[in-house]
Enzyme design. Structure first.
Site, short mmCIF file in Angstrom:
data_model
loop_
_atom_site.label_atom_id
_atom_site.label_comp_id
_atom_site.label_asym_id
_atom_site.label_seq_id
_atom_site.Cartn_x
_atom_site.Cartn_y
_atom_site.Cartn_z
N SER A 55 23.31 -23.02 14.50
CA SER A 55 22.21 -22.35 14.16
C SER A 55 21.31 -22.78 12.75
CB SER A 55 22.56 -20.92 14.11
OG SER A 55 23.44 -20.58 12.95
N LYS A 80 22.85 -17.16 7.69
CA LYS A 80 21.20 -17.13 8.31
C LYS A 80 20.36 -17.07 6.96
CE LYS A 80 21.94 -17.05 12.69
NZ LYS A 80 23.10 -17.27 12.71
#
Lengths: 200, 200
Positions: A118, A155
């Site tokens: 990701s 993230k």
DNA sequence: TTAAATACTGTATATAATTACAGTTATGAA
DNA sequence: TTCATAACTGTAATTATATACAGTATTTAA
């Protein structure tokens, strides 16, 4: 058990520096001379105190038989994070990397092994180790290690307010994660301050 | 001046291990005991030889006054590579990173600071430090540090034959580099064996 | 081949170093 | 108040340690 007095810290630091500089520890007399003690026994007393407080080892009878107790196990590398419990729980520690020298400039509390893709557009690949600082201020734009309902994820922090936190993957195949911290369990484990990749 | 005899190496290694393990160097008698010498003077002779060969410092009169001469300056970090000359030339060395512990598993000869974005799809960003091993076998698919007519570049080695070497950037905006080693000056400085990124 | 270096044994000694014992003074906690 | 801890002075003895000197045997470089 490890709060040294000012004086004890001075002695302790001096011993560490001597070992670093000379390659071997000082004698009682050498300590006494540097600190202006008129008796080597003053140094002896300090050594006993430092031993009692667990920061020094003293080998009886041996000249210069002083060594530093190193509690430094190395920086833990976290592999898979088991649900529940703290991230640094024993069962999560894959191995430890000696912290002999800080190659990375910020304090590194632990390394986290990256799962998934990701973050590839930020140059963070699967199996990379990201260096995490637990205390660095969490701010917009930094890469954070977040915990959402017991799931740990890495993230970019896009925005943060009292009722909306937006976490952005760095991979166009994934969508932003929006969390309401009032409704969901959100916490920050730390900020990414570096990266290690080991080709093998 | 630094070729120790077998026996001297044994003694030298023992001293290093003692320092590592005990935190302080051994005495002549301790050395003699371990090696079965019947006289501490045998150890004394060895120490003198090791001092003469420049691998030990001996402080006269001091008990355990032995220290290891460390020539280890650390692993060099190469910034911009100046044209001509070898990559490890003094003027290219930006700083050195202590090699106290090999965090990365392969031998690292130097770190090279990445310029440009030609490798971003391999997760190698500008200003990352790539760890380079000079001796690792250059093979297809590995990320190599190549020198083409005095220009140093980091690319994936796509194919290699006597009259064509293809170097592939990991960025779709760039095209492959094709080099004929018979016509152009091509050499390999090493293979990328790791990566360090320091967020700051 | 000859001197120098290596690798020790054996003895001896000056001194380096640890460390115990007996005190003094000051400070903070019970 | 009183006791423990901290931070020393002062003395002294045992032992740990460095290191010189005198040898011997073997190996290595000039």
């Amino acid at each position: 058990m490890n709060d040294l007095t000012t004086r004890q810290s001075e002695i302790f630091e001096f011993i560490k520096k001597e070992i670093e500089f000379n390659g071997y520890p000082p004698t009682r007399s050498e300590i006494a001379k540097v600190f202006g003690f008129k008796s080597p026994n003053a140094a002896e007393d300090h050594l006993k105190a430092l031993k009692k407080k667990g920061v020094l080892n003293i080998v009886s009878g041996a000249s210069r038989g002083i060594s530093i107790v190193k509690e430094d196990l190395g920086i833990p590398v976290i592999g898979l994070v088991s649900a529940g419990g703290p991230i640094l729980a024993q069962e999560n520690i894959e191995k430890r990397i000696p912290s002999t020298q800080n190659i990375l400039s910020h304090g590194v509390d632990f390394y986290l092994r990256v799962k998934g893709d990701s973050m590839i557009e930020a140059g963070i690949l699967e199996n990379d180790l990201i260096a995490v600082n637990k205390k660095a201020q969490i701010k917009k734009g930094s890469i954070v290690i977040a915990r959402i309902n017991d799931e740990v994820t890495v993230k970019t922090l896009k925005s943060i307010s009292s009722d909306l936190v937006v976490l952005q993957p760095e991979n166009s195949n994934y969508s932003n994660i929006e969390v309401n911290p009032k409704k969901e369990n959100l916490s920050f484990e730390g900020t990414c301050v570096g990266l290690l990749r080991d080709f093998c």
